[in-house]
Motif scaffolding. Structure first.
Motif, PDB file in Angstrom:
ATOM      1  N   GLU A 333       0.829  -1.202   0.000  1.00 32.61           N
ATOM      2  CA  GLU A 333       0.000   0.000   0.000  1.00 32.61           C
ATOM      3  C   GLU A 333       0.865   1.255   0.000  1.00 32.61           C
ATOM      4  O   GLU A 333       0.586   2.216  -0.742  1.00 32.61           O
ATOM      5  N   ARG A 334       1.902   1.257   0.816  1.00 31.30           N
ATOM      6  CA  ARG A 334       2.792   2.428   0.867  1.00 31.30           C
ATOM      7  C   ARG A 334       3.521   2.610  -0.452  1.00 31.30           C
ATOM      8  O   ARG A 334       3.699   3.739  -0.928  1.00 31.30           O
ATOM      9  N   ALA A 335       3.971   1.500  -1.058  1.00 28.79           N
ATOM     10  CA  ALA A 335       4.658   1.591  -2.345  1.00 28.79           C
ATOM     11  C   ALA A 335       3.723   2.112  -3.433  1.00 28.79           C
ATOM     12  O   ALA A 335       4.114   2.947  -4.261  1.00 28.79           O
ATOM     13  N   ALA A 336       2.489   1.622  -3.456  1.00 29.84           N
ATOM     14  CA  ALA A 336       1.531   2.060  -4.475  1.00 29.84           C
ATOM     15  C   ALA A 336       1.238   3.544  -4.361  1.00 29.84           C
ATOM     16  O   ALA A 336       1.155   4.267  -5.374  1.00 29.84           O
ATOM     17  N   THR A 337       1.092   4.027  -3.137  1.00 28.76           N
ATOM     18  CA  THR A 337       0.853   5.463  -2.932  1.00 28.76           C
ATOM     19  C   THR A 337       2.031   6.287  -3.438  1.00 28.76           C
ATOM     20  O   THR A 337       1.854   7.312  -4.112  1.00 28.76           O
ATOM     21  N   ALA A 338       3.244   5.830  -3.132  1.00 29.01           N
ATOM     22  CA  ALA A 338       4.442   6.556  -3.571  1.00 29.01           C
ATOM     23  C   ALA A 338       4.583   6.529  -5.092  1.00 29.01           C
ATOM     24  O   ALA A 338       4.926   7.542  -5.710  1.00 29.01           O
ATOM     25  N   ARG A 339       4.329   5.375  -5.705  1.00 27.91           N
ATOM     26  CA  ARG A 339       4.426   5.280  -7.168  1.00 27.91           C
ATOM     27  C   ARG A 339       3.462   6.250  -7.843  1.00 27.91           C
ATOM     28  O   ARG A 339       3.832   6.971  -8.779  1.00 27.91           O
ATOM     29  N   LYS A 340       2.222   6.237  -7.401  1.00 28.40           N
ATOM     30  CA  LYS A 340       1.215   7.090  -8.013  1.00 28.40           C
ATOM     31  C   LYS A 340       1.579   8.566  -7.869  1.00 28.40           C
ATOM     32  O   LYS A 340       1.499   9.348  -8.830  1.00 28.40           O
ATOM     33  N   ALA A 341       1.992   8.947  -6.672  1.00 30.92           N
ATOM     34  CA  ALA A 341       2.333  10.344  -6.432  1.00 30.92           C
ATOM     35  C   ALA A 341       3.594  10.759  -7.191  1.00 30.92           C
ATOM     36  O   ALA A 341       3.684  11.880  -7.708  1.00 30.92           O
ATOM     37  N   ALA A 342       4.579   9.858  -7.275  1.00 34.92           N
ATOM     38  CA  ALA A 342       5.822  10.182  -7.967  1.00 34.92           C
ATOM     39  C   ALA A 342       5.584  10.391  -9.455  1.00 34.92           C
ATOM     40  O   ALA A 342       6.114  11.335 -10.054  1.00 34.92           O
ATOM     41  N   ARG A 343       4.791   9.524 -10.044  1.00 29.25           N
ATOM     42  CA  ARG A 343       4.510   9.695 -11.473  1.00 29.25           C
ATOM     43  C   ARG A 343       3.745  10.994 -11.726  1.00 29.25           C
ATOM     44  O   ARG A 343       4.042  11.720 -12.678  1.00 29.25           O
ATOM     45  N   ALA A 344       2.779  11.297 -10.871  1.00 25.39           N
ATOM     46  CA  ALA A 344       2.022  12.535 -11.031  1.00 25.39           C
ATOM     47  C   ALA A 344       2.905  13.763 -10.851  1.00 25.39           C
ATOM     48  O   ALA A 344       2.657  14.818 -11.455  1.00 25.39           O
ATOM     49  N   GLU A 345       3.938  13.638 -10.037  1.00 23.43           N
ATOM     50  CA  GLU A 345       4.816  14.775  -9.763  1.00 23.43           C
ATOM     51  C   GLU A 345       5.594  15.225 -10.995  1.00 23.43           C
ATOM     52  O   GLU A 345       5.996  16.390 -11.095  1.00 23.43           O
ATOM     53  N   LEU A 346       5.820  14.321 -11.944  1.00 22.76           N
ATOM     54  CA  LEU A 346       6.587  14.683 -13.134  1.00 22.76           C
ATOM     55  C   LEU A 346       5.999  15.895 -13.828  1.00 22.76           C
ATOM     56  O   LEU A 346       6.719  16.796 -14.275  1.00 22.76           O
ATOM     57  N   ALA A 347       4.673  15.931 -13.951  1.00 19.71           N
ATOM     58  CA  ALA A 347       4.031  17.040 -14.656  1.00 19.71           C
ATOM     59  C   ALA A 347       4.221  18.364 -13.937  1.00 19.71           C
ATOM     60  O   ALA A 347       4.200  19.428 -14.577  1.00 19.71           O
ATOM     61  N   THR A 348       4.404  18.322 -12.626  1.00 18.88           N
ATOM     62  CA  THR A 348       4.625  19.562 -11.884  1.00 18.88           C
ATOM     63  C   THR A 348       6.050  20.072 -12.071  1.00 18.88           C
ATOM     64  O   THR A 348       6.320  21.254 -11.871  1.00 18.88           O
ATOM     65  N   LEU A 349       6.963  19.184 -12.428  1.00 18.63           N
ATOM     66  CA  LEU A 349       8.346  19.581 -12.663  1.00 18.63           C
ATOM     67  C   LEU A 349       8.525  20.184 -14.047  1.00 18.63           C
ATOM     68  O   LEU A 349       9.266  21.144 -14.239  1.00 18.63           O
ATOM     69  N   HIS A 350       7.841  19.590 -15.029  1.00 20.65           N
ATOM     70  CA  HIS A 350       7.883  20.095 -16.405  1.00 20.65           C
ATOM     71  C   HIS A 350       6.688  19.495 -17.134  1.00 20.65           C
ATOM     72  O   HIS A 350       6.495  18.265 -17.102  1.00 20.65           O
TER      73      HIS A 350
END
Length: 524
Positions: A333-350
């Protein structure tokens, strides 16, 4: 009479060397006499830097030292960039060069290819030795292989004066047996197991030092029920696993996972800024309470930790496993939350990063189980932040650590030679390709299944954007790119041009091709 050059090749073959990458010159002719025995295959790059990058790619895939033969002076200086990349990423590489005759060394006589002190120049980077006595060839090779393979791997250099190469050389003794890597003591294993047993939210960090420990890493993660965060050089170790977090520790989503952990186990990672703080914002969580495992004692001393263990990642994980009891720590569960948030974060970077990542994933999905060797280019940067490759050691590039441009073509060729028949994709920008385009022809000469995917945005786009962000005039970032169709034709490569669209790229990659080819992506 058997010469030093002939014995050298015999000694390399006795140590498991199957291939050398090199460009012959008048100062290495006697080394090539040894290659005529047929014990070791020779591959001719177009530039000595390419020879070094080929040795690097070969070593990353096999785990064995890549070897390069280069001439005195400019041949060696051309190779130094590749040696520095290998040092930064802990890659075993042996560079064997000529040097001028013994009586001339250090005298400044103006000889061909002369340097004031060639060995001193290399010594700042890695171990080096000058062979002045043929009887010392065997021991010199033993020392070079020990330097590359004992403790933290890296490059080594052996130089042979031109008047020594052709001298008679006695039979070489059998190669020395390398000492085993350091192992964790029962006491430190018990202490690590106790710390981890008390944890409710453990996290594992793995780097390039664990890239050959895929089974042990998976078993350890499952026993601890711990999410596994992978740096760029560890990607592919746990493809698709519920506990995998194939995301950079530079991302805030990944840092949140680390911050919430009550136990951190770091395996084979140097905690370098290009993985852990690439945006230099200094918001990496405090790691001083971690359990840190690394081959290198110096590396262990560079960061505070609760427990440091000098050991190889694979052996440590295998020894720790029997001391652990399976438990549930909500790891998936913790890994899935981190994966989802990390991928979504890419768009905020560029805003372009999600599309760039999709292009890399299209390469992976179009050629399952292939090797993707990257250069410093925008889709590689995006994937280094978040990307899950589908095989261990199948994703590597020079966009972290030393960060040498022009790495991709040579390293991809070395990788293809190391894994015969395995499809290899070299992902490179038009700017990086300008550093070493001639290596494309080596893939043709060798009949290698390398697809060169060129991300053509007609600029050093990443640098231009950084200049704009710094409110600096954009200067020097728009060198005209090659006409890729003409370059492909000049190299004898099949050619395709596709838009920046994952489906179009995947279709081009799936088109039948028996050897190397070039695909240009018209980047937006």
């Amino acid at each position: 009479m058997t010469t030093v050059g002939e014995r050298l090749v015999q000694g390399l073959a006795a140590r498991g060397v199957e291939v050398v990458f090199g460009i012959p010159g008048v100062h290495t002719i006697e080394l090539y006499r040894g290659l005529a025995q047929g014990l070791v295959r020779h591959v001719t790059p177009r530039h000595e830097q390419g020879a070094g990058f080929m040795a690097d790619g070969y070593a990353r895939v096999t785990g064995r030292p890549g070897v390069a033969f280069v001439i005195t002076g400019p041949g060696l200086t051309n190779t130094l960039t590749a040696m520095a990349q290998a040092r930064a990423d802990s890659i075993p590489m042996l560079v064997i060069s000529g040097v001028n005759r013994r009586a001339s060394l250090g005298r400044g006589l103006g000889l061909l290819h002369e340097l004031p002190d060639q060995a001193a120049m290399v010594r700042a980077l890695c171990p080096t030795e000058t062979l002045t006595d043929p009887a010392q060839l065997g021991p010199a090779l033993d020392r070079a292989f020990a330097a590359m393979l004992t403790g933290r791997p890296g490059p080594a250099h052996l130089e042979i004066p031109t008047d020594v190469m052709g001298l008679p050389c006695p039979d070489l003794p059998p190669p020395a047996v390398l000492p085993p890597p350091p192992t964790a003591t029962p006491q430190t294993l018990a202490e690590a197991a106790a710390l981890l047993a008390r944890a409710q939210r453990p996290v594992i960090l793995i780097g390039g030092g664990a890239r050959f420990a895929e089974e042990e890493t998976r078993a350890l993660a499952e026993a601890l029920d711990a999410p596994v965060i992978q740096t760029a050089n560890a990607r592919g170790l746990m493809h698709g696993h519920p506990l995998t977090v194939p995301a950079s520790p530079s991302l805030e989503a990944t840092r949140d996972l680390i911050r919430a952990a009550d136990a951190i186990l770091a395996l084979g990672t140097e905690l370098g800024p290009t993985d852990y703080d690439m945006y230099v914002n200094h918001r990496l969580p405090d790691l001083s309470g971690m359990i840190r495992v690394d081959l290198c004692a110096r590396q262990l001393a560079r960061h505070p930790a609760r427990l440091t263990i000098q050991a190889e990642a694979r052996s440590f994980a295998a020894a720790l496993l029997p001391l652990l009891s399976p438990r549930h720590a909500q790891g998936a569960e913790r890994a899935a939350t981190a994966r989802k948030a990390a991928r979504a974060e890419l768009a905020t970077l560029h805003p372009a990063m999600p599309e760039q990542l999709a292009m890399v994933e299209a390469i992976r999905d179009a050629a399952p189980g292939s090797l993707i060797v990257g250069d410093s280019t925008q889709p590689v940067y995006a994937a280094n932040l978040f990307y899950d490759h589908d095989r261990p050691r199948g994703w590597f590039n020079a966009a972290t650590g030393y960060g040498a441009l022009g790495y991709g073509p040579g390293a991809a060729i070395g990788a293809a030679i190391a894994a015969p028949g395995t499809p290899v994709t070299c992902l490179i920008g038009d700017g990086g390709l300008g550093f070493d385009p001639a290596e494309l022809r080596v893939a043709v000469d060798e009949g290698l299944p390398v697809t060169f995917v060129v991300w053509n945005n007609a600029a050093f786009r990443e640098i231009a954007e950084a200049m704009t962000a710094a409110q600096t005039p954009v200067i020097g970032c728009s060198p005209s790119p090659f006409d890729m169709s003409h370059l492909a034709a000049a190299c004898g490569l099949p050619f395709a041009r596709v838009p920046q669209d994952p489906k179009a790229l995947a279709a081009a990659l799936r088109a039948p091709c028996d050897g190397p080819r070039l695909i240009e992506v018209q980047a937006r």
